[in-house]
Write an enzyme that holds these catalytic residues in place. Structure first.
Site, PDB file in Angstrom:
ATOM      1  N   TYR A 136      54.967 -77.252   4.762  1.00 22.63           N
ATOM      2  CA  TYR A 136      54.069 -77.813   5.775  1.00 22.63           C
ATOM      3  C   TYR A 136      54.875 -78.621   6.790  1.00 22.63           C
ATOM      4  CZ  TYR A 136      49.673 -80.129   7.292  1.00 22.63           C
ATOM      5  OH  TYR A 136      48.597 -80.603   7.993  1.00 22.63           O
ATOM      6  N   LYS A 164      53.090 -73.551   6.986  1.00 25.16           N
ATOM      7  CA  LYS A 164      51.963 -73.950   7.841  1.00 25.16           C
ATOM      8  C   LYS A 164      52.587 -74.787   8.928  1.00 25.16           C
ATOM      9  CE  LYS A 164      48.091 -77.046   6.846  1.00 25.16           C
ATOM     10  NZ  LYS A 164      47.612 -77.523   8.111  1.00 25.16           N
TER      11      LYS A 164
HETATM   12  C1  NAY Z   1      45.370 -80.165   6.783  1.00 27.64           C
HETATM   13  O1  NAY Z   1      44.410 -80.357   6.061  1.00 27.64           O
HETATM   14  O2  NAY Z   1      46.491 -80.325   6.315  1.00 27.64           O
HETATM   15  C2  NAY Z   1      45.122 -79.793   8.202  1.00 27.64           C
HETATM   16  O3  NAY Z   1      44.015 -79.771   8.590  1.00 27.64           O
HETATM   17  C3  NAY Z   1      46.142 -79.459   9.204  1.00 27.64           C
HETATM   18  C4  NAY Z   1      45.558 -78.980  10.522  1.00 27.64           C
HETATM   19  C5  NAY Z   1      45.051 -80.097  11.382  1.00 27.64           C
HETATM   20  N1  NAY Z   1      46.159 -80.903  11.775  1.00 27.64           N
HETATM   21  C6  NAY Z   1      46.295 -82.182  11.398  1.00 27.64           C
HETATM   22  C7  NAY Z   1      47.513 -82.901  11.885  1.00 27.64           C
HETATM   23  O4  NAY Z   1      45.479 -82.733  10.714  1.00 27.64           O
HETATM   24  O5  NAY Z   1      43.244 -78.805  12.138  1.00 27.64           O
HETATM   25  C8  NAY Z   1      44.331 -79.555  12.592  1.00 27.64           C
HETATM   26  C9  NAY Z   1      43.830 -80.640  13.512  1.00 27.64           C
HETATM   27  O6  NAY Z   1      42.997 -81.537  12.825  1.00 27.64           O
HETATM   28  C10 NAY Z   1      43.039 -80.045  14.683  1.00 27.64           C
HETATM   29  O7  NAY Z   1      43.821 -79.079  15.322  1.00 27.64           O
HETATM   30  C11 NAY Z   1      42.625 -81.119  15.679  1.00 27.64           C
HETATM   31  O8  NAY Z   1      43.759 -81.573  16.371  1.00 27.64           O
END
Ligand code: NAY
Length: 293
Positions: A136, A164
């Site tokens: 990740y 990811k």
């Molecule tokens: C997780 O659970 O690890 C994630 O959701 C990763 C993906 C999200 N990124 C972060 C940094 O939390 O979905 C994205 C993000 O919330 C979305 O793109 C809004 O910026």
């Protein structure tokens, strides 16, 4: 390894009104997300407030989600990246025994670890179970990107299936993909998923997929079918929604939106809080906009 390709909701965590993990609310949330037509769930990640939960709660949640998903026949990736390797391995072993399909983990980030320490962490974790492991990369959360050469070394480990990638460094994404063409690539920013797809991502994992899973499934389908105009149109809808939760805080806004549609997953855990007073009303308004509906 490309077998894991697809679109996954980064599952959120349901808490009760006092802020404790709530298995009943979690089941209701799982049922909603499982109806979205996605390929799977990514359990216990950033979106699941894993940085704010303890290991015992994450172990409980793994079980509750495995029960919900069994009937639905969906794929499950357990995020097990904890501040220490021991807890990561404990989560990984339970996930394996519950029938999860893969693991994923943040790099160790509770101290400024060296590249060798990060590599050793992934090496130990990937050999702790027989499950494929997804690295990740998320500098907005860890505060530090992992260098390209180190990522290539990690992706070369036996047992490491892919990454990811939640970064806007698309040149790095492309170089990585060319150096490690057999790895599976997930793109982690919902609002620009299409950018990742165009550059070869095999799928996406995201927070807003919990609520708008159908939208992301359709977006990926349009892209794979070569219908770029439709894919862009759907990406624009995702952007309207993501923009609206930037003011509230991403996870608090998501929880407010779920409340607005009658699925209560409680508050986020302190110190993460809703940044506006009228969160639920705001989210109700966004969800009623014709392009989002
Ligand atoms: C997780 O659970 O690890 C994630 O959701 C990763 C993906 C999200 N990124 C972060 C940094 O939390 O979905 C994205 C993000 O919330 C979305 O793109 C809004 O910026």
């Amino acid at each position: 390894t490309k077998q894991l390709a697809g679109m996954y909701a980064a599952l959120m965590t349901a808490l009760d009104d006092r802020g404790e993990f709530d298995p009943d609310r979690q089941r209701k949330l799982n049922d909603y997300v499982l109806r979205q037509g996605l390929d799977g769930l990514y359990v216990g990640g950033s979106s699941g407030e894993s940085g704010l939960l303890d290991t015992a709660e994450l172990l409980d949640q793994q079980k509750v989600v495995a029960d919900s998903a069994r009937a639905a026949g969906t794929r499950l990736i357990a995020h097990v990246g904890m501040p220490n390797l021991r807890d990561s391995i404990r989560l990984a072993k339970q996930a394996e025994s519950l029938g999860y399909h893969a693991l994923s983990a943040l790099p160790p980030h509770s101290y400024p670890f060296s590249d060798d320490e990060i590599f050793a962490y992934y090496q130990a974790l990937s050999s702790a179970t027989a499950l494929p492991l997804i690295v990740y990369e998320v500098p907005v959360r860890t505060g530090r990107p992992i260098g390209l050469d180190t990522l290539v070394r990690i992706l070369g480990l036996k047992g490491v299936a892919g990454i990811k990638f939640t970064s806007t460094d698309m040149f790095k994404f492309s170089m990585l993909r060319r150096r490690c063409p057999d790895s599976v690539y997930f793109f982690g920013f919902d609002e620009i998923y299409l950018t990742g797809a165009v550059l070869g991502a095999d799928g996406g994992i995201g927070t807003t997929y919990n609520l708008l899973g159908r939208l992301y499934a359709a977006l990926d389908q349009a892209f794979r079918a070569g219908d770029l105009a439709r894919a862009q149109e759907l990406q624009d809808v995702s952007q309207v929604f993501v923009e609206s939760i930037l003011d509230t805080g991403v996870l608090p806004g998501m929880k407010a939106a779920f409340k607005a549609i009658g699925i209560d997953c409680g508050p986020t855990r302190a110190p993460m809080v809703l940044r506006v007073a009228d969160g639920e009303a705001r989210m109700r308004a966004v969800l009623a906009r014709p392009e989002v509906k």
